[in-house]
Enzyme design. Structure first.
Site, mmCIF file in Angstrom:
data_model
loop_
_atom_site.group_PDB
_atom_site.id
_atom_site.type_symbol
_atom_site.label_atom_id
_atom_site.label_comp_id
_atom_site.label_asym_id
_atom_site.label_seq_id
_atom_site.Cartn_x
_atom_site.Cartn_y
_atom_site.Cartn_z
ATOM 1 N N LYS A 172 -14.753 -15.674 5.056
ATOM 2 C CA LYS A 172 -15.676 -14.682 5.634
ATOM 3 C C LYS A 172 -17.075 -14.892 5.072
ATOM 4 O O LYS A 172 -17.562 -14.110 4.253
ATOM 5 C CB LYS A 172 -15.181 -13.267 5.327
ATOM 6 C CG LYS A 172 -14.102 -12.800 6.299
ATOM 7 C CD LYS A 172 -13.578 -11.434 5.914
ATOM 8 C CE LYS A 172 -12.417 -11.537 4.977
ATOM 9 N NZ LYS A 172 -12.047 -10.349 4.249
ATOM 10 N N GLY A 179 -12.622 -4.527 1.897
ATOM 11 C CA GLY A 179 -14.039 -4.202 2.132
ATOM 12 C C GLY A 179 -14.618 -3.339 1.025
ATOM 13 O O GLY A 179 -15.764 -3.516 0.618
ATOM 14 N N GLY A 185 -7.371 -9.676 0.881
ATOM 15 C CA GLY A 185 -6.039 -9.884 1.451
ATOM 16 C C GLY A 185 -5.495 -11.274 1.189
ATOM 17 O O GLY A 185 -4.360 -11.440 0.711
ATOM 18 N N ARG A 211 0.821 -1.218 0.000
ATOM 19 C CA ARG A 211 0.000 0.000 0.000
ATOM 20 C C ARG A 211 0.853 1.266 0.000
ATOM 21 O O ARG A 211 0.449 2.276 -0.575
ATOM 22 C CB ARG A 211 -0.941 -0.006 1.206
ATOM 23 C CG ARG A 211 -2.092 -0.962 0.984
ATOM 24 C CD ARG A 211 -3.040 -0.963 2.147
ATOM 25 N NE ARG A 211 -4.265 -1.656 1.781
ATOM 26 C CZ ARG A 211 -5.097 -2.200 2.648
ATOM 27 N NH1 ARG A 211 -4.846 -2.136 3.941
ATOM 28 N NH2 ARG A 211 -6.185 -2.806 2.235
HETATM 29 P P1 ADP Z 1 -9.936 -12.717 1.352
HETATM 30 O O1 ADP Z 1 -8.990 -12.196 2.413
HETATM 31 O O2 ADP Z 1 -9.247 -12.952 0.050
HETATM 32 O O3 ADP Z 1 -11.172 -11.880 1.227
HETATM 33 P P2 ADP Z 1 -11.091 -14.597 3.234
HETATM 34 O O4 ADP Z 1 -10.470 -13.816 4.341
HETATM 35 O O5 ADP Z 1 -12.569 -14.613 3.157
HETATM 36 O O6 ADP Z 1 -10.444 -14.167 1.824
HETATM 37 O O7 ADP Z 1 -10.688 -16.131 3.336
HETATM 38 C C1 ADP Z 1 -9.369 -16.573 3.203
HETATM 39 C C2 ADP Z 1 -9.144 -17.803 4.038
HETATM 40 O O8 ADP Z 1 -10.115 -18.772 3.771
HETATM 41 C C3 ADP Z 1 -7.811 -18.437 3.768
HETATM 42 O O9 ADP Z 1 -6.977 -18.233 4.893
HETATM 43 C C4 ADP Z 1 -8.137 -19.934 3.558
HETATM 44 O O10 ADP Z 1 -7.294 -20.788 4.293
HETATM 45 C C5 ADP Z 1 -9.552 -20.023 4.094
HETATM 46 N N1 ADP Z 1 -10.321 -21.117 3.513
HETATM 47 C C6 ADP Z 1 -10.555 -21.384 2.209
HETATM 48 N N2 ADP Z 1 -11.275 -22.510 2.067
HETATM 49 C C7 ADP Z 1 -11.502 -22.986 3.311
HETATM 50 C C8 ADP Z 1 -12.172 -24.140 3.831
HETATM 51 N N3 ADP Z 1 -12.757 -25.012 3.028
HETATM 52 N N4 ADP Z 1 -12.191 -24.313 5.166
HETATM 53 C C9 ADP Z 1 -11.593 -23.420 5.985
HETATM 54 N N5 ADP Z 1 -10.949 -22.322 5.555
HETATM 55 C C10 ADP Z 1 -10.895 -22.111 4.232
HETATM 56 MG MG MG Z 2 -8.945 -12.406 4.504
#
Ligand code: ADP
Ligand code: MG
Length: 401
Positions: A198, A371, A348, A37
């Site tokens: 999330k 977000g 992230g 960033r």
């Molecule tokens: P981003 O930061 O890209 O928006 P999220 O924070 O929603 O993504 O989710 C990322 C996390 O989701 C990763 O750390 C990954 O390990 C986890 N994840 C992906 N698939 C699964 C799953 N089936 N069970 C548990 N965790 C998962």
């Molecule tokens: Mg995340």
């Protein structure tokens, strides 16, 4: 987009206030663990400086208590890193809202960093009084903080109402342009991948998104919630049982567009060294954890990605941090990189996955705002952008008269 851009504004001899997003991750000792960033904020600063402005930059960092600057909240490490990137010392100013000596001595070519703006009382409430004080400090207000455009705060929103000129920086304008290209006039088919952990925040965007896309690929906790909604079993996997009703409603409206996983890589424990086993979805046991999409699912999804015109990606489809459960995310990342589609990725952990699988250079656009990226996908109002557009229309109207 109706806003003025920093590049449209004559800044020679002007005091330019840049609201950047320098909210970087830090380790326990306060060391910066990823400076993306800060690097992304340099072009706006450099542009204003080379065109003869005096430049003030501020950002929030973390979630400080208003009125209290603690060691954890200071932008000190950012001043050092920004100084390295700019090849000059960057002075950090505390208690800057009322101006004072530092401000009256500002001249063209100066660059100062203003302490964590979220420490100022009134920042989070979008206080008009605070915004007016800050607006007095500058001739030109420039918002270059895409990551906070969904939050109306004094430095992201109200200040833009009171500054003599308000414009968008190159990072903010670039992000909005890429997102508009992907969502408002996408080359079809438009394919979205929404996955990750999330679940509750992301499920709510799916209804809006499902209506716009030609195919919606789900993974992670989102896919598990959908499988639950169809009466399937997911064992102990991550899901949001409270949102099964919402997931069912989305499936009823858009099931033709949402291919659900047919197999999964499961484990009995959530650990890097847990033994992986590939199972059809209807063979998932009560004590299983689904940690990745399976190979049949990957084969089913690859043609969708290869044939897409536009791809939006948020969320890894498995626990890609553990090598045994990284194959699904790796396969999709490589397919997106190889696809002729315009691709845009944000989030992230999604960015961490893209870096891990070395496809960064082959993604069309990488969004820095988590977000705000999701907010844009959902079609939410972005107050910080709206105010810049109002000011831009006003300025053009005045120029015509
Ligand atoms: P981003 O930061 O890209 O928006 P999220 O924070 O929603 O993504 O989710 C990322 C996390 O989701 C990763 O750390 C990954 O390990 C986890 N994840 C992906 N698939 C699964 C799953 N089936 N069970 C548990 N965790 C998962
Ligand atoms: Mg995340």
């Amino acid at each position: 987009m109706d806003f003025l851009r920093l590049s449209d504004v004559d800044v020679r001899g002007k005091r330019v206030f840049i609201r950047a997003d320098l909210n970087i991750p830090q380790d326990d000792q306060g060391r910066i663990t990823d400076d993306t960033r800060i690097r992304a904020s340099v072009p706006a600063i450099r542009d204003a400086l080379t065109r003869g402005a005096a430049v003030m930059v501020t950002s929030h960092l973390g979630r400080p208590v208003e009125g209290k600057l603690t060691d954890a909240d200071t932008l000190e490490p950012i001043a050092v890193r920004l100084g390295e990137l700019m090849g000059r010392e960057v002075r950090l100013i505390r208690d800057w809202v009322n101006g004072g000596v530092w401000h009256s001595s500002l001249t063209a070519g100066d660059l100062v960093l203003l302490e964590n703006c979220r420490v100022n009382p009134g920042e989070k409430e979008d206080s008009i009084a605070l915004a007016q004080q800050m607006a007095h400090l500058c001739d030109v207000y420039c918002n270059d903080a895409f990551g906070t455009v969904h939050r109306p705060e004094a430095t992201t929103h109200a200040m833009a109402l009171y500054a003599p000129v308000a414009c968008a920086g190159p990072l903010l304008a670039g992000e909005l342009e890429a997102l508009e290209k992907a969502l408002d006039h996408p080359k079809r088919p438009l394919v979205a991948i929404v996955a990750g952990a999330k679940v509750s925040t992301k499920l709510t965007i799916l209804r809006t998104l499902a209506a716009k896309v030609d195919a919606l690929i789900v993974g992670g906790g989102i896919a598990n919630t959908f499988i639950l909604a169809t009466g399937g079993s997911i064992g102990k996997s991550l899901a949001e049982p409270d949102l099964v009703g919402e997931a069912r409603a989305i499936l009823e409206a858009f099931s033709g567009k949402i291919p659900l996983p047919v197999d999964a890589v499961c484990a009995k424990r959530f650990a890097a060294n847990a033994a992986p086993s590939i199972k059809e979805i209807d063979a998932v046991a009560d004590d299983d954890l689904i940690l990745d999409i399976g190979p049949k699912t990957v084969s089913m999804l690859l043609p969708l990605i290869a044939g897409a015109g536009t791809i939006l990606w948020n969320g890894p489809v498995g626990v890609f941090e553990f090598d045994a459960f990284a194959s699904g995310t790796r396969a999709l990342a490589e397919a997106i990189a190889a696809s002729p589609a315009f691709s845009i990725a944000g989030g992230g952990d999604t960015l961490a996955a893209i870096a891990k699988f070395s496809v960064t250079d082959r993604i069309g656009y990488i969004s820095t705002g988590g977000g705000a990226f999701l907010g844009f996908l959902e079609g939410k109002r972005l107050p910080a952008v709206e105010v810049l557009e109002e000011r831009g229309r006003e300025a053009r109207e005045r120029a015509r008269q």
